[in-house]
Design an enzyme around this catalytic site. Structure first.
Site, PDB file in Angstrom:
ATOM      1  N   MET A 154       1.207  -4.214   7.558  1.00  0.00           N
ATOM      2  CA  MET A 154       1.982  -3.021   7.179  1.00  0.00           C
ATOM      3  C   MET A 154       3.430  -3.099   7.669  1.00  0.00           C
ATOM      4  O   MET A 154       3.989  -2.096   8.110  1.00  0.00           O
ATOM      5  CB  MET A 154       1.315  -1.738   7.734  1.00  0.00           C
ATOM      6  CG  MET A 154      -0.074  -1.514   7.176  1.00  0.00           C
ATOM      7  SD  MET A 154      -0.982  -0.206   8.012  1.00  0.00           S
ATOM      8  CE  MET A 154      -1.730  -1.080   9.373  1.00  0.00           C
ATOM      9  N   LYS A 164      -5.419   5.595   0.063  1.00  0.00           N
ATOM     10  CA  LYS A 164      -4.285   6.201   0.752  1.00  0.00           C
ATOM     11  C   LYS A 164      -3.114   5.246   0.626  1.00  0.00           C
ATOM     12  O   LYS A 164      -3.222   4.080   0.912  1.00  0.00           O
ATOM     13  CB  LYS A 164      -4.599   6.413   2.236  1.00  0.00           C
ATOM     14  CG  LYS A 164      -5.737   7.359   2.464  1.00  0.00           C
ATOM     15  CD  LYS A 164      -5.858   7.762   3.901  1.00  0.00           C
ATOM     16  CE  LYS A 164      -6.266   6.642   4.801  1.00  0.00           C
ATOM     17  NZ  LYS A 164      -7.620   6.200   4.803  1.00  0.00           N
ATOM     18  N   ASP A 166     -10.771   2.126  -1.359  1.00  0.00           N
ATOM     19  CA  ASP A 166      -9.329   2.299  -1.136  1.00  0.00           C
ATOM     20  C   ASP A 166      -8.535   1.460  -2.120  1.00  0.00           C
ATOM     21  O   ASP A 166      -9.089   0.622  -2.815  1.00  0.00           O
ATOM     22  CB  ASP A 166      -8.944   1.758   0.260  1.00  0.00           C
ATOM     23  CG  ASP A 166      -9.550   2.563   1.383  1.00  0.00           C
ATOM     24  OD1 ASP A 166     -10.054   3.654   1.121  1.00  0.00           O
ATOM     25  OD2 ASP A 166      -9.506   2.070   2.521  1.00  0.00           O
TER      26      ASP A 166
HETATM   27  N1  SAH Z   1      -8.558  -3.717   7.126  1.00  0.00           N
HETATM   28  C1  SAH Z   1      -7.549  -4.534   6.483  1.00  0.00           C
HETATM   29  C2  SAH Z   1      -6.135  -4.100   6.835  1.00  0.00           C
HETATM   30  C3  SAH Z   1      -5.765  -2.707   6.387  1.00  0.00           C
HETATM   31  S1  SAH Z   1      -4.092  -2.306   6.749  1.00  0.00           S
HETATM   32  C4  SAH Z   1      -7.772  -6.008   6.857  1.00  0.00           C
HETATM   33  O1  SAH Z   1      -8.578  -6.298   7.740  1.00  0.00           O
HETATM   34  O2  SAH Z   1      -7.149  -6.875   6.247  1.00  0.00           O
HETATM   35  C5  SAH Z   1      -3.307  -2.742   5.238  1.00  0.00           C
HETATM   36  C6  SAH Z   1      -2.430  -3.960   5.428  1.00  0.00           C
HETATM   37  O3  SAH Z   1      -3.205  -5.154   5.381  1.00  0.00           O
HETATM   38  C7  SAH Z   1      -1.397  -4.157   4.344  1.00  0.00           C
HETATM   39  O4  SAH Z   1      -0.270  -3.323   4.535  1.00  0.00           O
HETATM   40  C8  SAH Z   1      -1.052  -5.609   4.541  1.00  0.00           C
HETATM   41  O5  SAH Z   1      -0.220  -5.773   5.674  1.00  0.00           O
HETATM   42  C9  SAH Z   1      -2.399  -6.213   4.885  1.00  0.00           C
HETATM   43  N2  SAH Z   1      -3.073  -6.812   3.716  1.00  0.00           N
HETATM   44  C10 SAH Z   1      -4.296  -6.519   3.255  1.00  0.00           C
HETATM   45  N3  SAH Z   1      -4.627  -7.294   2.202  1.00  0.00           N
HETATM   46  C11 SAH Z   1      -3.569  -8.114   2.002  1.00  0.00           C
HETATM   47  C12 SAH Z   1      -3.290  -9.154   1.054  1.00  0.00           C
HETATM   48  N4  SAH Z   1      -4.157  -9.498   0.110  1.00  0.00           N
HETATM   49  N5  SAH Z   1      -2.087  -9.786   1.138  1.00  0.00           N
HETATM   50  C13 SAH Z   1      -1.203  -9.454   2.092  1.00  0.00           C
HETATM   51  N6  SAH Z   1      -1.411  -8.484   3.004  1.00  0.00           N
HETATM   52  C14 SAH Z   1      -2.570  -7.820   2.958  1.00  0.00           C
END
Ligand code: SAH
Length: 263
Positions: A177, A64, A42
């Site tokens: 998000m 996505k 992704d």
């Molecule tokens: N499975 C992922 C989350 C997926 S939803 C997890 O466990 O982290 C996607 C959201 O994750 C983004 O919109 C943001 O809110 C957050 N996110 C993921 N990586 C990030 C990062 N490096 N810095 C800030 N927010 C992050």
């Protein structure tokens, strides 16, 4: 007469790749990535993580973004099933942890229904990686007895969350998000009784070289963000613990210009 050996059984490895910094991969994830034959990934899987794939590994971007899907979820699921049935060992890479807002459960349901073998490797979810980097302890004996992860994804311009529960004091709320919904989030929490002076941080690209941390309060952060050209991925952290970033965070988290993280 020799019988042909059966094709090697294919399988899918659903692997969490953490918030971006490749050093935050688990040893198991790093080993699987370095041995990969084919990887589906992704947009949250960082360039640093993808750089660990061997040169010969096939890479399939199935990312996505809001309303712009490279592949629909069903196509991704079916692609994994087809590859595994051809005997391929499929690496399915997901940002953070696959079971935290990552549709990992849905993908595994599809694989299970198709009779495809799978394995899950956890990853450091954004809340954990980002807060460690920004100097924000998620719980704290004095300031937060609990911590809740929610999605701030807007649906028809609103967020369907348990506001009275989230507005209670002495807890940390981490919003995934949530960038577009930030003004609504802050307004709802205040409307349900959370102190407008509650500290809030928004962290952009946490753990990556271009990490940015903006801090304010429920009352002020939406205005600060509106003028700051913030873009995703961002994580929002609400709660008294956010004030600790001023003493526990990196220089950048305390307001200095961004520096690449030290190793
Ligand atoms: N499975 C992922 C989350 C997926 S939803 C997890 O466990 O982290 C996607 C959201 O994750 C983004 O919109 C943001 O809110 C957050 N996110 C993921 N990586 C990030 C990062 N490096 N810095 C800030 N927010 C992050």
């Amino acid at each position: 007469m020799h019988e042909r050996p059966p094709p090697p059984p294919g399988a899918v490895w659903l692997v969490g790749t953490g918030p971006g910094d490749p050093e935050l991969l688990t040893l198991r994830a790093a080993r699987l990535i370095q041995d990969a034959d084919i990887a589906l990934y992704d947009n949250l899987v960082s360039a640093g993580v993808l750089a660990l794939l061997p040169a010969h590994a096939e890479r399939l971007y199935v990312g996505k973004r809001r309303n712009k899907h490279a592949l629909e979820q069903d196509d991704i699921n079916q692609r994994m099933v087809d590859l595994a049935r051809q005997g391929r060992r499929v690496l399915r890479l997901k940002g953070g942890d696959p079971f935290v807002f990552g549709r990992g459960g849905e993908e595994l349901e599809y694989l299970a229904a198709a009779g495809v073998a799978f394995h899950v490797v956890p990853g450091i979810t954004a809340a954990l990686g980002v807060c460690a980097g920004a100097g924000i302890p998620l719980t704290h004996r004095r300031l937060a007895q609990s911590c809740t992860f929610v999605t701030g994804h807007l649906q028809d311009g609103s967020m369907d969350l348990d506001w009275p529960m989230l507005a209670r004091e002495r807890q940390t709320v981490v919003v995934y998000m949530g960038l577009l919904g930030l003004p609504l989030l802050c307004a709802r929490l205040i409307a349900h009784g959370r102190d407008p002076g509650t500290p809030v941080a928004i962290v952009q690209q946490g753990t990556l070289p271009r990490q940015r941390v903006l801090t304010g309060t429920l009352a002020t952060l939406p205005g600060i963000v509106a003028g700051a050209d913030v873009h995703g991925p961002t994580l929002i952290i609400v709660g008294e613990v956010v004030a600790l970033a001023a003493t526990l965070g990196t220089a950048e988290a305390q307001g200095a210009p961004a520096q690449p993280p030290r190793v």
